[in-house]
Scaffold this motif. Structure first.
Motif, PDB file in Angstrom:
ATOM      1  N   MET A 127      36.774  18.486  56.524  1.00  0.00           N
ATOM      2  CA  MET A 127      37.090  18.523  55.267  1.00  0.00           C
ATOM      3  C   MET A 127      36.553  19.962  54.661  1.00  0.00           C
ATOM      4  N   TYR A 128      37.183  20.394  53.830  1.00  0.00           N
ATOM      5  CA  TYR A 128      36.755  21.662  53.180  1.00  0.00           C
ATOM      6  C   TYR A 128      36.965  21.661  51.684  1.00  0.00           C
ATOM      7  N   TYR A 129      35.977  22.591  51.003  1.00  0.00           N
ATOM      8  CA  TYR A 129      36.109  22.720  49.729  1.00  0.00           C
ATOM      9  C   TYR A 129      36.456  24.194  49.469  1.00  0.00           C
ATOM     10  N   THR A 130      37.072  24.606  48.266  1.00  0.00           N
ATOM     11  CA  THR A 130      37.297  25.843  48.033  1.00  0.00           C
ATOM     12  C   THR A 130      37.143  26.193  46.576  1.00  0.00           C
ATOM     13  N   LYS A 131      36.976  27.202  46.308  1.00  0.00           N
ATOM     14  CA  LYS A 131      37.015  27.914  45.111  1.00  0.00           C
ATOM     15  C   LYS A 131      37.093  29.715  45.228  1.00  0.00           C
ATOM     16  N   VAL A 132      37.326  30.192  44.087  1.00  0.00           N
ATOM     17  CA  VAL A 132      37.599  31.758  44.104  1.00  0.00           C
ATOM     18  C   VAL A 132      36.366  32.133  43.504  1.00  0.00           C
ATOM     19  N   ASN A 133      35.966  33.323  43.902  1.00  0.00           N
ATOM     20  CA  ASN A 133      34.765  34.228  43.425  1.00  0.00           C
ATOM     21  C   ASN A 133      35.625  35.059  42.633  1.00  0.00           C
ATOM     22  N   GLN A 134      35.572  34.769  41.311  1.00  0.00           N
ATOM     23  CA  GLN A 134      36.573  35.431  40.436  1.00  0.00           C
ATOM     24  C   GLN A 134      36.073  36.836  40.138  1.00  0.00           C
ATOM     25  N   ASP A 135      34.670  36.998  40.520  1.00  0.00           N
ATOM     26  CA  ASP A 135      34.064  38.626  40.251  1.00  0.00           C
ATOM     27  C   ASP A 135      34.645  39.484  41.353  1.00  0.00           C
ATOM     28  N   SER A 136      35.034  38.733  42.510  1.00  0.00           N
ATOM     29  CA  SER A 136      35.653  39.737  43.563  1.00  0.00           C
ATOM     30  C   SER A 136      37.272  39.668  43.756  1.00  0.00           C
ATOM     31  N   CYS A 137      37.795  38.837  42.937  1.00  0.00           N
ATOM     32  CA  CYS A 137      39.231  38.867  43.014  1.00  0.00           C
ATOM     33  C   CYS A 137      39.847  40.015  41.994  1.00  0.00           C
ATOM     34  N   ILE A 138      40.893  40.635  42.926  1.00  0.00           N
ATOM     35  CA  ILE A 138      41.441  42.026  42.413  1.00  0.00           C
ATOM     36  C   ILE A 138      42.953  41.645  41.784  1.00  0.00           C
ATOM     37  N   ALA A 139      43.150  40.297  41.655  1.00  0.00           N
ATOM     38  CA  ALA A 139      44.499  39.700  41.183  1.00  0.00           C
ATOM     39  C   ALA A 139      45.896  40.303  41.892  1.00  0.00           C
ATOM     40  N   CYS A 140      45.570  40.192  43.193  1.00  0.00           N
ATOM     41  CA  CYS A 140      46.815  40.805  44.009  1.00  0.00           C
ATOM     42  C   CYS A 140      47.740  39.875  44.172  1.00  0.00           C
ATOM     43  N   GLY A 141      47.572  38.581  43.951  1.00  0.00           N
ATOM     44  CA  GLY A 141      48.874  37.627  43.935  1.00  0.00           C
ATOM     45  C   GLY A 141      49.045  36.679  45.129  1.00  0.00           C
ATOM     46  N   LEU A 142      48.258  37.268  46.296  1.00  0.00           N
ATOM     47  CA  LEU A 142      48.544  36.934  47.706  1.00  0.00           C
ATOM     48  C   LEU A 142      48.415  35.482  47.845  1.00  0.00           C
ATOM     49  N   CYS A 143      47.006  34.739  47.347  1.00  0.00           N
ATOM     50  CA  CYS A 143      46.962  33.517  47.544  1.00  0.00           C
ATOM     51  C   CYS A 143      47.817  32.598  46.985  1.00  0.00           C
ATOM     52  N   GLN A 144      48.496  32.839  45.514  1.00  0.00           N
ATOM     53  CA  GLN A 144      49.417  32.090  45.010  1.00  0.00           C
ATOM     54  C   GLN A 144      50.579  32.148  45.689  1.00  0.00           C
ATOM     55  N   ILE A 145      50.717  33.201  46.281  1.00  0.00           N
ATOM     56  CA  ILE A 145      52.215  33.506  46.918  1.00  0.00           C
ATOM     57  C   ILE A 145      52.135  32.502  48.093  1.00  0.00           C
ATOM     58  N   ILE A 146      50.966  32.485  48.834  1.00  0.00           N
ATOM     59  CA  ILE A 146      51.006  31.757  50.323  1.00  0.00           C
ATOM     60  C   ILE A 146      50.646  30.385  49.989  1.00  0.00           C
ATOM     61  N   SER A 147      49.922  29.885  48.754  1.00  0.00           N
ATOM     62  CA  SER A 147      49.623  28.671  48.631  1.00  0.00           C
ATOM     63  C   SER A 147      49.595  28.138  47.028  1.00  0.00           C
ATOM     64  N   PRO A 148      50.870  28.085  46.679  1.00  0.00           N
ATOM     65  CA  PRO A 148      51.079  28.080  44.959  1.00  0.00           C
ATOM     66  C   PRO A 148      50.634  26.595  44.468  1.00  0.00           C
ATOM     67  N   ASP A 149      50.524  25.792  45.705  1.00  0.00           N
ATOM     68  CA  ASP A 149      50.093  24.367  44.892  1.00  0.00           C
ATOM     69  C   ASP A 149      48.550  24.391  44.868  1.00  0.00           C
ATOM     70  N   LEU A 150      47.709  25.191  45.507  1.00  0.00           N
ATOM     71  CA  LEU A 150      46.245  25.324  45.373  1.00  0.00           C
ATOM     72  C   LEU A 150      45.918  26.559  44.442  1.00  0.00           C
ATOM     73  N   PHE A 151      46.511  27.613  44.431  1.00  0.00           N
ATOM     74  CA  PHE A 151      45.651  28.700  43.709  1.00  0.00           C
ATOM     75  C   PHE A 151      46.958  29.059  42.432  1.00  0.00           C
ATOM     76  N   ASP A 152      46.329  29.315  41.189  1.00  0.00           N
ATOM     77  CA  ASP A 152      47.083  29.880  40.224  1.00  0.00           C
ATOM     78  C   ASP A 152      46.051  30.973  39.323  1.00  0.00           C
ATOM     79  N   TYR A 153      46.638  31.663  38.269  1.00  0.00           N
ATOM     80  CA  TYR A 153      46.032  32.797  37.819  1.00  0.00           C
ATOM     81  C   TYR A 153      45.775  32.381  36.480  1.00  0.00           C
ATOM     82  N   THR A 154      44.466  33.101  35.899  1.00  0.00           N
ATOM     83  CA  THR A 154      44.115  33.005  34.390  1.00  0.00           C
ATOM     84  C   THR A 154      45.184  33.845  33.507  1.00  0.00           C
TER      85      THR A 154
END
Length: 78
Positions: free
Chosen positions: A1-28
């Motif tokens: 079992m894994y937990y996840t979150k995004v280090n928003q200070d490191s995010c460059i808003a490239c869009g890759l995570c939302q493209i790969i896994s739109p059920d898990l990731f979104d954008y502010t």
């Protein structure tokens, strides 16, 4: 079992995570990624049926902003 979150200070808003896994990731409104299932708190486990997509996004994040843990993240931890 894994937990996840995004280090928003490191995010460059490239869009890759939302493209790969739109059920898990979104954008502010600023384009910074967050986990949808718990509003980036890191306290809800990744559902088994979404684990492969999560792992793909985790591995491909160019800045390593997607974090993972085998237990919930402490409140307020980045």
């Amino acid at each position: 079992m894994y937990y996840t979150k995004v280090n928003q200070d490191s995010c460059i808003a490239c869009g890759l995570c939302q493209i790969i896994s739109p059920d898990l990731f979104d954008y502010t409104s600023e384009g910074i990624a967050f986990t949808k299932m718990d509003l980036n708190a890191g306290n809800v486990p990744v559902p088994a049926e979404r684990f492969e997509a999560f792992l793909d996004a985790y591995r491909k994040c160019p800045t390593g902003a997607i974090l993972r843990s085998n237990r919930p993240f402490p409140p307020g931890e980045q």
